[in-house]
Design an enzyme around this catalytic site. Structure first.
Site, PDB file in Angstrom:
ATOM      1  N   HIS A 148       3.446   6.964  -4.562  1.00 52.03           N
ATOM      2  CA  HIS A 148       3.700   5.779  -3.744  1.00 52.03           C
ATOM      3  C   HIS A 148       5.031   5.111  -4.059  1.00 52.03           C
ATOM      4  O   HIS A 148       5.845   4.853  -3.169  1.00 52.03           O
ATOM      5  CB  HIS A 148       2.578   4.753  -3.921  1.00 52.03           C
ATOM      6  CG  HIS A 148       2.808   3.484  -3.168  1.00 52.03           C
ATOM      7  ND1 HIS A 148       3.453   2.398  -3.734  1.00 52.03           N
ATOM      8  CD2 HIS A 148       2.503   3.131  -1.888  1.00 52.03           C
ATOM      9  CE1 HIS A 148       3.544   1.432  -2.826  1.00 52.03           C
ATOM     10  NE2 HIS A 148       2.962   1.848  -1.708  1.00 52.03           N
ATOM     11  N   HIS A 165      -7.351   5.220   1.187  1.00 51.79           N
ATOM     12  CA  HIS A 165      -5.971   4.831   0.909  1.00 51.79           C
ATOM     13  C   HIS A 165      -5.484   5.435  -0.404  1.00 51.79           C
ATOM     14  O   HIS A 165      -6.045   5.162  -1.471  1.00 51.79           O
ATOM     15  CB  HIS A 165      -5.911   3.303   0.838  1.00 51.79           C
ATOM     16  CG  HIS A 165      -4.559   2.732   0.632  1.00 51.79           C
ATOM     17  ND1 HIS A 165      -4.275   1.835  -0.371  1.00 51.79           N
ATOM     18  CD2 HIS A 165      -3.405   2.911   1.325  1.00 51.79           C
ATOM     19  CE1 HIS A 165      -3.012   1.473  -0.293  1.00 51.79           C
ATOM     20  NE2 HIS A 165      -2.456   2.111   0.722  1.00 51.79           N
TER      21      HIS A 165
END
Length: 290
Positions: free
Chosen positions: A81, A39
């Site tokens: 992100h 991730h």
């Protein structure tokens, strides 16, 4: 077994094509081969979404990495992100008068000046926010696979076409990549519809857990349903697997974000096809015993 053969076997297990039908044991047991997906790269051990995080995942023999793509003011696709630079760079220090430091308000050159590693630890001081091109090059260098998230597409009209263009320019839209090395995901169903319309060969994943009764509506353009592990059950995974996606294979499930052994074994027992994790080593030991 020779060391080289051990490495090859390890890579084969971790790098199994997650879009192929998985082999499962009884429900009380563990799914035989869910893929392990790092991730934002190996984000528990290196600053998220940086090239260092890709390298760290590769050093751990993890063949799937996940990232997030956004766009700068002058149209460069970058891997980060948040829609703001504040949390993972020194933007507040370098550009003190430009709150709230939105990615879309900075040029590529301005973004390239920022330190995206020091917040994580001094060993990573000087790491940069990578462009999508640089990120793809690094993933390709390690022969890894990519779960690419279109982040906040509502902020960046046309970003899907731009992403596909960069993927094409970097050789990621050939048959070898499309068949087993690339999935484009998003929380936005509309964004995935656009990706599918522009490039039907690209496999896509919808983030979230739509109601079981609504799953069929996504099967025309979505290959995976990727929910939080907290939303999962065996029945839900079975409901997804019962549907056929746009490429003629059963729809799949990647669960996020799983960082402990107990949860990893639980979701694997549900029959998921992939486990997205900040701690790939923890999940790998839980599922593969090494």
């Amino acid at each position: 077994m020779h060391a080289q053969a051990v490495v090859a076997t390890t890579a084969a297990v971790l790098g199994c094509v997650a879009l192929l039908p998985p082999v499962h044991e009884a429900r009380a047991g563990i799914a035989v081969r869910p893929s392990v997906i790092a991730h934002r790269g190996a984000s528990a051990y290196a600053p998220e979404n940086t090239l260092d995080a890709v390298d760290k995942a590769a050093s751990m023999d993890v063949l799937w990495v996940e990232n997030d793509v956004q766009r700068t003011k002058d149209g460069e696709l970058v891997v980060i992100h948040d829609d703001t630079l504040r949390r993972t760079t020194d933007a507040e220090t370098v550009y003190p008068g430009r709150a709230p430091w939105k990615v879309k308000d900075f040029t590529a050159a301005e973004t390239a000046r920022l330190d995206a590693g020091s917040w994580f630890g001094p060993a990573y001081a000087g790491a940069r926010v990578p462009t999508l091109k640089a990120y793809l090059d690094r993933v390709e260098h390690h022969h890894q696979k990519l779960l690419l998230e279109v982040k906040n597409p509502e902020l960046y009209p046309g970003i899907e076409q731009q992403i596909l263009k960069v993927l094409s320019n970097e050789g990621w839209l050939d048959r070898r990549h499309l068949d087993g090395r690339l999935v484009v995901q998003s929380f936005s169903a509309a964004s995935l519809q656009t990706v599918h319309r522009l490039k039907p060969g690209v496999r896509t994943g919808l983030l979230g857990a739509p109601a079981v009764g609504d799953l069929r509506r996504y099967a025309g353009y979505t290959d995976l349903i990727n929910p939080s592990h907290t939303a999962l059950s065996s029945a839900y995974v079975d409901a997804v697997h019962a549907l056929t996606g746009p490429h003629g294979t059963p729809m799949r499930v990647f669960a996020w974000t799983v960082d402990d052994a107990v949860t990893a074994r639980t979701v694997a027992g549900y029959g998921v096809d992939g486990v997205i994790t900040d701690k790939a080593d923890v999940v790998r030991r839980a599922l593969y015993r090494y």
